[in-house]
Enzyme design. Structure first.
Site, PDB file in Angstrom:
ATOM      1  N   LYS A 115      36.444  54.129  43.761  1.00  0.00           N
ATOM      2  CA  LYS A 115      36.484  52.694  44.083  1.00  0.00           C
ATOM      3  C   LYS A 115      37.024  52.435  45.489  1.00  0.00           C
ATOM      4  CE  LYS A 115      35.012  52.950  40.309  1.00  0.00           C
ATOM      5  NZ  LYS A 115      33.573  53.163  40.295  1.00  0.00           N
ATOM      6  N   GLU A 199      44.709  44.545  43.566  1.00  0.00           N
ATOM      7  CA  GLU A 199      43.857  43.415  43.930  1.00  0.00           C
ATOM      8  C   GLU A 199      44.432  42.159  43.317  1.00  0.00           C
ATOM      9  OE1 GLU A 199      39.923  44.100  42.396  1.00  0.00           O
ATOM     10  OE2 GLU A 199      39.339  45.360  44.076  1.00  0.00           O
ATOM     11  N   HIS A 234      34.878  46.238  27.601  1.00  0.00           N
ATOM     12  CA  HIS A 234      34.014  46.803  28.635  1.00  0.00           C
ATOM     13  C   HIS A 234      32.694  47.341  28.095  1.00  0.00           C
ATOM     14  CE1 HIS A 234      37.306  46.064  31.267  1.00  0.00           C
ATOM     15  NE2 HIS A 234      38.087  46.722  30.464  1.00  0.00           N
ATOM     16  N   ARG A 291      23.033  54.532  38.772  1.00  0.00           N
ATOM     17  CA  ARG A 291      22.135  55.024  37.715  1.00  0.00           C
ATOM     18  C   ARG A 291      21.245  53.878  37.247  1.00  0.00           C
ATOM     19  NH1 ARG A 291      27.033  53.592  35.228  1.00  0.00           N
ATOM     20  NH2 ARG A 291      26.717  51.853  33.794  1.00  0.00           N
TER      21      ARG A 291
HETATM   22  C1  MV4 Z   1      38.802  42.813  37.900  1.00  0.00           C
HETATM   23  C2  MV4 Z   1      39.094  41.735  37.036  1.00  0.00           C
HETATM   24  C3  MV4 Z   1      39.854  40.713  37.526  1.00  0.00           C
HETATM   25  N1  MV4 Z   1      40.315  40.749  38.795  1.00  0.00           N
HETATM   26  N2  MV4 Z   1      39.250  42.792  39.173  1.00  0.00           N
HETATM   27  C4  MV4 Z   1      36.645  45.541  34.653  1.00  0.00           C
HETATM   28  C5  MV4 Z   1      35.696  46.663  34.840  1.00  0.00           C
HETATM   29  C6  MV4 Z   1      35.755  47.036  36.276  1.00  0.00           C
HETATM   30  N3  MV4 Z   1      34.419  47.175  36.746  1.00  0.00           N
HETATM   31  C7  MV4 Z   1      36.486  45.945  36.941  1.00  0.00           C
HETATM   32  N4  MV4 Z   1      36.911  45.031  35.939  1.00  0.00           N
HETATM   33  C8  MV4 Z   1      37.604  43.911  36.248  1.00  0.00           C
HETATM   34  N5  MV4 Z   1      38.063  43.847  37.516  1.00  0.00           N
HETATM   35  C9  MV4 Z   1      40.001  41.775  39.581  1.00  0.00           C
HETATM   36  N6  MV4 Z   1      40.480  41.797  40.834  1.00  0.00           N
HETATM   37  C10 MV4 Z   1      38.598  41.773  35.734  1.00  0.00           C
HETATM   38  C11 MV4 Z   1      37.849  42.864  35.341  1.00  0.00           C
HETATM   39  C12 MV4 Z   1      37.382  42.806  33.979  1.00  0.00           C
HETATM   40  C13 MV4 Z   1      36.028  42.734  33.670  1.00  0.00           C
HETATM   41  C14 MV4 Z   1      35.045  42.756  34.639  1.00  0.00           C
HETATM   42  C15 MV4 Z   1      33.719  42.698  34.319  1.00  0.00           C
HETATM   43  C16 MV4 Z   1      33.348  42.592  32.988  1.00  0.00           C
HETATM   44  C17 MV4 Z   1      34.297  42.577  32.018  1.00  0.00           C
HETATM   45  C18 MV4 Z   1      35.642  42.644  32.330  1.00  0.00           C
HETATM   46  C19 MV4 Z   1      36.586  42.613  31.318  1.00  0.00           C
HETATM   47  C20 MV4 Z   1      37.887  42.687  31.637  1.00  0.00           C
HETATM   48  C21 MV4 Z   1      38.288  42.790  32.964  1.00  0.00           C
END
Ligand code: MV4
Length: 490
Positions: A115, A199, A234, A291
């Site tokens: 990341k 973040e 997720h 992917r």
């Molecule tokens: C976040 C967020 C809130 N704020 N970043 C979850 C999976 C990963 N790809 C990043 N994710 C998140 N990043 C910040 N700065 C909340 C999530 C997140 C989330 C994101 C997409 C779909 C579902 C989620 C469920 C919980 C948290």
């Protein structure tokens, strides 16, 4: 290409093979001992046993898969999703073997797999990112200062993480150090890499992702967005394209940002750029998945493209042959993941045999699956048994068609997420488009599931109308009707 090995199982192996057949390409299956009778094996022109059921002894054996590929004389390997699909080491070995991996370069996989490396690569490419730091934390007092600058709540993420693994929300400075140490230890044991970064925490995000496609001549297009906010831990459950809340203007900005991410890593083939969108629909780059994704069919339905065919064409060195302006969204598509789990029991995995398996049929209903009546669900792998995908001229009609398709999908012997799909399609928040990644936590209960079950609703109304009877025979406890009648609310 004349022959392709599909290094996967289940619906995606089957789905890739369907396109290969259509293109006149021979297919080679690999399988574990648990998949001897699987449809992907029967459907392939050739099939080779990998080993015992556990993935580590079968579908993750990259060297063995390459050995089989060489023996079978294939031109390409399609990794599907999961397993080896984002493994840069495997991609390198495939390249060294002289076989073409149908996917991006190992360099792109590696860059986007971390990341921090991904954030670093895209900075300077005009891609909006969540306020935060772009390097691993080593100095806790300094990190505290950064956290205060960003403002609480903040989110700690593991650089090697992804898909939500190794994330921690920190609400205030007082708990920062403790959470940071926990996160570092967690990341070390889960990924063998303790690098973490912070973040700003976006509290009510939508997950909106953009499909991109690049060729080997630097042409990259975006195939619009998929709304994937209906997810649990997720694990996405419902996906749709286009999003109900993305305007043409926002779509263009997100699409162009996604293309910039792809440019930053010289991306080739099909990939997905994930964004978070906040309440104001300000969007931020999260990560790139290198992917073909589970939910790619909704994009196929609204663009008319076959993404596997595009992947194969690009891997063969063909140019895309179209530009962004040639691409248009047509209609609306929704996908429901049909998983062997019980939504009434907190989505506990459901094991057993498909005693009944009858699919809905009809125009604009697509089912990507790999099961037949009488088959047992192997316990070793992902429990998604099918993807139910519908298309219609507009979103309202797609929702109606999805409800109809769910009602006509008959699965017995195991519990599935089909009734959950009914719940979502009937929910005001989904219908209005006003929902985020907290949809399930905010709205979903087992009771609500029953309320949205037509069968139970009919039972209830029959009982209600029959109250003139002196004696009311209560349904057996534990039955659907009993749950319905003992609901706390209403
Ligand atoms: C976040 C967020 C809130 N704020 N970043 C979850 C999976 C990963 N790809 C990043 N994710 C998140 N990043 C910040 N700065 C909340 C999530 C997140 C989330 C994101 C997409 C779909 C579902 C989620 C469920 C919980 C948290």
């Amino acid at each position: 290409m004349k022959k392709i090995l599909i290094a996967n199982r289940g619906e995606i192996a089957f789905r890739v093979m369907r396109t290969c057949k259509k293109m006149g390409i021979k297919t080679v299956a690999v399988y574990s001992e648990a998949d001897r009778e699987a449809l992907h094996v029967k459907f392939a022109d050739e099939a080779y046993l990998l080993g015992p059921p556990p993935s580590a002894q079968s579908y993750l054996l990259g060297d063995k898969i390459i050995e089989i590929s060489l023996k079978a004389g294939v031109d390409g390997i399609h990794p599907g999703y999961g397993f080896l699909s984002e493994n840069a080491g495997f991609a390198r070995k495939v390249r060294a073997s002289g076989i073409t991996l149908i996917g991006p370069s190992p360099e792109a996989m590696e860059m986007m797999g971390n990341k921090l490396a991904a954030k670093d690569a895209v900075s300077g490419y005009n891609v909006p990112m969540v306020p935060g730091i772009n390097s691993a934390i080593s100095d806790i007092p300094k990190a505290k200062q950064e956290a205060e600058k960003i403002g609480f709540p903040i989110l700690i993420k593991a650089a090697a993480g992804g898909g939500g693994k190794g994330m921690r929300v920190v609400k205030s400075l007082s708990e920062f150090e403790e959470q940071m140490n926990l996160a570092i230890n967690e990341a070390k044991s889960a990924f063998g890499d303790g690098s973490v970064f912070i973040e700003k925490y976006v509290g009510s995000p939508r997950h909106i992702e953009i499909q991109v496609l690049g060729d080997n001549f630097g042409n990259i297009v975006y195939l619009f967005e998929r709304e994937c906010s209906i997810q649990r831990r997720h694990q996405k459950l419902v996906e749709e394209a286009p999003s109900a809340v993305v305007s043409p203007e926002l779509r263009k900005r997100m699409g162009e940002a996604a293309v910039n991410v792809a440019k930053a890593c010289n991306y080739t083939g099909a990939g997905t750029v994930e964004f978070l969108a906040d309440e104001n629909l300000d969007f931020y780059f999260l990560e790139m998945n290198t992917r073909l994704q589970v939910e790619h069919p909704v994009t196929e339905m609204i663009t008319g493209l076959d993404l596997v065919k595009e992947q194969i064409r690009v891997a063969c060195g063909e140019p895309l042959g179209y530009t962004q302006d040639d691409l248009k969204i047509k209609g609306h598509a929704i996908e429901l993941r049909v998983c062997a789990e019980d939504p009434a029991e907190d989505f506990v995995p459901s094991i057993g045999t498909l005693t009944t398996y009858k699919k809905p049929v009809g125009a604009n209903i697509r089912i990507d699956d790999c099961m037949e009546q009488g088959m047992e669900i192997p316990i070793y792998y992902d429990n998604m048994i099918a993807k139910l995908v519908v298309w219609a001229e507009n979103r309202a009609e797609a929702i109606t068609l999805m409800k109809e398709a769910i009602n006509n999908y008959k699965i017995e012997g195991i519990k599935t997420t089909l009734p959950f799909g009914g719940f979502v399609m009937n929910h005001e928040a989904f219908i209005s488009g006003n929902f985020d990644t907290h949809f399930i936590n905010n709205y979903f209960t087992a009771e609500g599931l029953l309320e949205n079950n037509d069968e139970v609703a009919a039972l209830f109304s029959a009982w209600f109308m029959d109250q003139s009877k002196k004696e009311i025979v209560l349904p057996q406890m534990g039955s659907k009707k009993a749950w319905y009648l003992t609901r706390k609310s209403h």
